[in-house]
Motif scaffolding. Sequence first.
Motif, short mmCIF file in Angstrom:
data_model
loop_
_atom_site.label_atom_id
_atom_site.label_comp_id
_atom_site.label_asym_id
_atom_site.label_seq_id
_atom_site.Cartn_x
_atom_site.Cartn_y
_atom_site.Cartn_z
N MET A 21 -4.52 9.80 -11.20
CA MET A 21 -3.70 9.58 -10.01
C MET A 21 -4.18 10.45 -8.84
N HIS A 22 -4.64 11.66 -9.13
CA HIS A 22 -5.22 12.48 -8.07
C HIS A 22 -6.46 11.81 -7.49
N GLY A 63 4.09 5.45 -5.69
CA GLY A 63 4.03 5.46 -7.15
C GLY A 63 2.96 6.40 -7.67
N CYS A 64 1.83 6.44 -6.97
CA CYS A 64 0.74 7.32 -7.38
C CYS A 64 1.17 8.78 -7.32
N THR A 65 1.79 9.17 -6.23
CA THR A 65 2.20 10.57 -6.10
C THR A 65 3.38 10.90 -7.02
N THR A 114 4.47 12.22 0.88
CA THR A 114 4.51 10.75 0.99
C THR A 114 5.88 10.29 1.46
N LEU A 115 6.93 10.91 0.93
CA LEU A 115 8.27 10.60 1.41
C LEU A 115 8.40 10.90 2.90
N ALA A 116 7.80 12.00 3.34
CA ALA A 116 7.84 12.35 4.76
C ALA A 116 7.12 11.30 5.60
N LEU A 117 5.99 10.80 5.11
CA LEU A 117 5.26 9.76 5.84
C LEU A 117 6.10 8.49 5.97
N ILE A 118 6.75 8.11 4.89
CA ILE A 118 7.58 6.90 4.94
C ILE A 118 8.76 7.11 5.88
N PHE A 119 9.35 8.30 5.84
CA PHE A 119 10.44 8.60 6.76
C PHE A 119 9.98 8.52 8.22
N ALA A 124 0.83 -1.21 0.00
CA ALA A 124 0.00 0.00 0.00
C ALA A 124 0.86 1.25 0.00
N ALA A 125 1.94 1.24 0.78
CA ALA A 125 2.83 2.40 0.82
C ALA A 125 3.50 2.63 -0.53
#
Length: 206
Positions: free
Chosen positions: A62-63, A46-48, A134-139, A40-41
């Motif tokens: 994608m939006h 990929g979507c963003t 999204t990168l911030a969420l993963i971080f 899911a992550a």
Amino acid sequence: QGVALGAYIDGFEVVNRRFAGGAFDWLTPFSVFCGLALIAAYALLGCTWLIMKTEGRLQQQMHDLGRPLIFVVLAVTGIVSLWTPLAHPDIAERWFSLPNLFWFMPVPVLVLLCTWALLRAVANNANYSPFLLTLALIFLGYSGLGISLWPNVIPPSISIWEASAPPQSQGFMLVGALFIIPFILMYTAWSYYVFRGKVTVDDGYH
């Protein structure tokens, strides 16, 4: 990767500094769920990424897909965040004992803030901020993992210092790393420069 990460969080049975577990210790409901959570992550990432790199109908698709994916990622993150301390009392004690609770509270708060900002960015048809958020969420997710396990690099009880190589080996690897890392950074920066901007219908290979 997600299944491996879940198995890593569950830990390894070690006796006299040797692995004493079974061949399928990695296969548990928790590790399988972590595998699904990581899918899911990656889907949201990929979507963003496509939001950032495309335009027109594909970008709008994608939006539209981004909003439900955000809620899915938030849900699986919450489940993993609750499942982990419930299954591992030592992790629960680290997170919920005082004063640790106050020190670590910014992580879930920042997750909620990033999620809110990401939802707004997708709703406003933003181009770049969805991917960055999204990168911030993963971080933040990996930050929570680090908080949960530190300093045990081999859960549940072998610390990073106990598992480390001798200083001589580390020094040898440091020399190699100091040589190769600048090339990796330059190559990565160059690839981002070459593929900068959006992909349009007129683009192609020459």
